[in-house]
Scaffold this active site. Structure first.
Site, mmCIF file in Angstrom:
data_model
loop_
_atom_site.group_PDB
_atom_site.id
_atom_site.type_symbol
_atom_site.label_atom_id
_atom_site.label_comp_id
_atom_site.label_asym_id
_atom_site.label_seq_id
_atom_site.Cartn_x
_atom_site.Cartn_y
_atom_site.Cartn_z
ATOM 1 N N SER A 13 45.684 47.285 48.536
ATOM 2 C CA SER A 13 46.891 45.503 48.199
ATOM 3 C C SER A 13 48.484 45.722 48.127
ATOM 4 C CB SER A 13 46.558 44.723 47.795
ATOM 5 O OG SER A 13 46.972 43.236 47.762
ATOM 6 N N TYR B 156 43.519 41.281 39.692
ATOM 7 C CA TYR B 156 43.823 41.836 40.532
ATOM 8 C C TYR B 156 43.915 42.673 40.768
ATOM 9 C CZ TYR B 156 43.367 41.431 45.911
ATOM 10 O OH TYR B 156 42.913 41.965 47.685
#
Length: 279
Positions: free
Chosen positions: A142, A155
């Protein structure tokens, strides 16, 4: 160009296969004639997807944080097909976790988004190395694990871990197997998926103009994978590759120039970043 494993008869294992990018990869690989071993915790969605495919499928319902479920995925895949040519570690969650939130929130993130990939590599990479055939591992990263924007520290930390893990994997594979077994870091941009838009349905909801579809992400992945790229960073309809490159460069320069942490979002540096981005 690299010898592709995305071809008829080869075997792909995909986690988080029932929706989003995993489902788009499943459909595309099936179109290419690959045999598929699909893993997801949503049994109904997984079987509904499999019913639309014109290829051999091995379906396993389970949770990527459960090592026994992953072991079952490996064993049923080998029983069904006898080989693994492409491993796509796609499954993940995006629950929040701030810097001083409860450790349990962090634990869930790290187990689902990072440690599950470690477990998958532990189970599948030796199988791939044993065969004298081209193979590839694709891990879903990501941009939040590269530029680490504020808002979801757990995250970002997990995805930063995926970047480091996949870089280390690529290095060790190169030393062990040359270019026979390769690793690749796939980093989507803003993508129209259930993770970003909970409850969305492709058939009934309208896609935001800024987002790419999951199918576009997979198309971009295949093009770049077949070029032999390790870092496969996807743009979207709002962010160009040039803007991505500048954001990544600025984040790295925070260290080199001893700027405040996350200076891109720091009140005393936001204007400087904006001006630099326009150069």
């Amino acid at each position: 160009m690299t010898e592709s494993v995305i071809k008829p008869g080869r075997v792909a294992v995909i986690t988080g296969a029932a929706k989003g990018i995993g489902a788009a990869a499943t459909r595309r690989f099936a179109q290419e004639g690959m045999r598929l071993s699909l893993f997801d915790r949503d049994d109904e969605a997984l079987r509904s997807l499999a019913d639309t495919l014109n290829t051999e499928c091995n379906l396993v319902t389970g949770d990527v944080t459960n090592e026994q479920d992953l072991l079952r995925l490996r064993d049923t895949t080998l029983n069904a097909f006898g080989e693994v040519d492409l491993l796509m570690n796609n499954a993940g969650i995006k629950q929040g976790g701030g810097p001083w939130d409860a450790p349990d929130n962090w634990r869930k993130q790290l187990e689902a988004n990072l440690l599950s990939v470690v477990a998958m590599q532990h189970l599948f990479v030796p199988v791939m190395l044993e065969r004298n055939a081209k193979a590839a591992i694709v891990n879903l990263g990501s941009k939040e694990g590269i530029t680490t924007p504020p808002g979801n520290a757990a995250y970002s930390a997990a995805k930063a871990g995926i970047k480091v893990l996949t870089e280390q994997l690529a290095h060790e594979l190169r030393n062990t197997a040359g270019d026979r077994v390769t690793a690749h870091l796939l980093v989507p941009g803003f993508t129209w998926t259930d993770m970003n838009f909970p409850g969305m349905r492709e058939e009934t909801n309208e896609k935001p103009a800024e987002a790419w579809t999951a199918a576009q992400v997979i198309d971009h992945f295949i093009e770049r994978y077949e070029r032999g790229d390790f870092y496969i960073i996807c743009p979207d309809n709002a962010v160009s590759p040039e803007t991505d490159a500048k954001r990544i460069a600025w984040a790295c320069q925070d260290i080199l120039e001893n700027r405040p942490a996350l200076s891109r979002w720091h009140p005393e540096w936001k204007v400087a970043f904006s001006q630099w981005l326009k150069k």
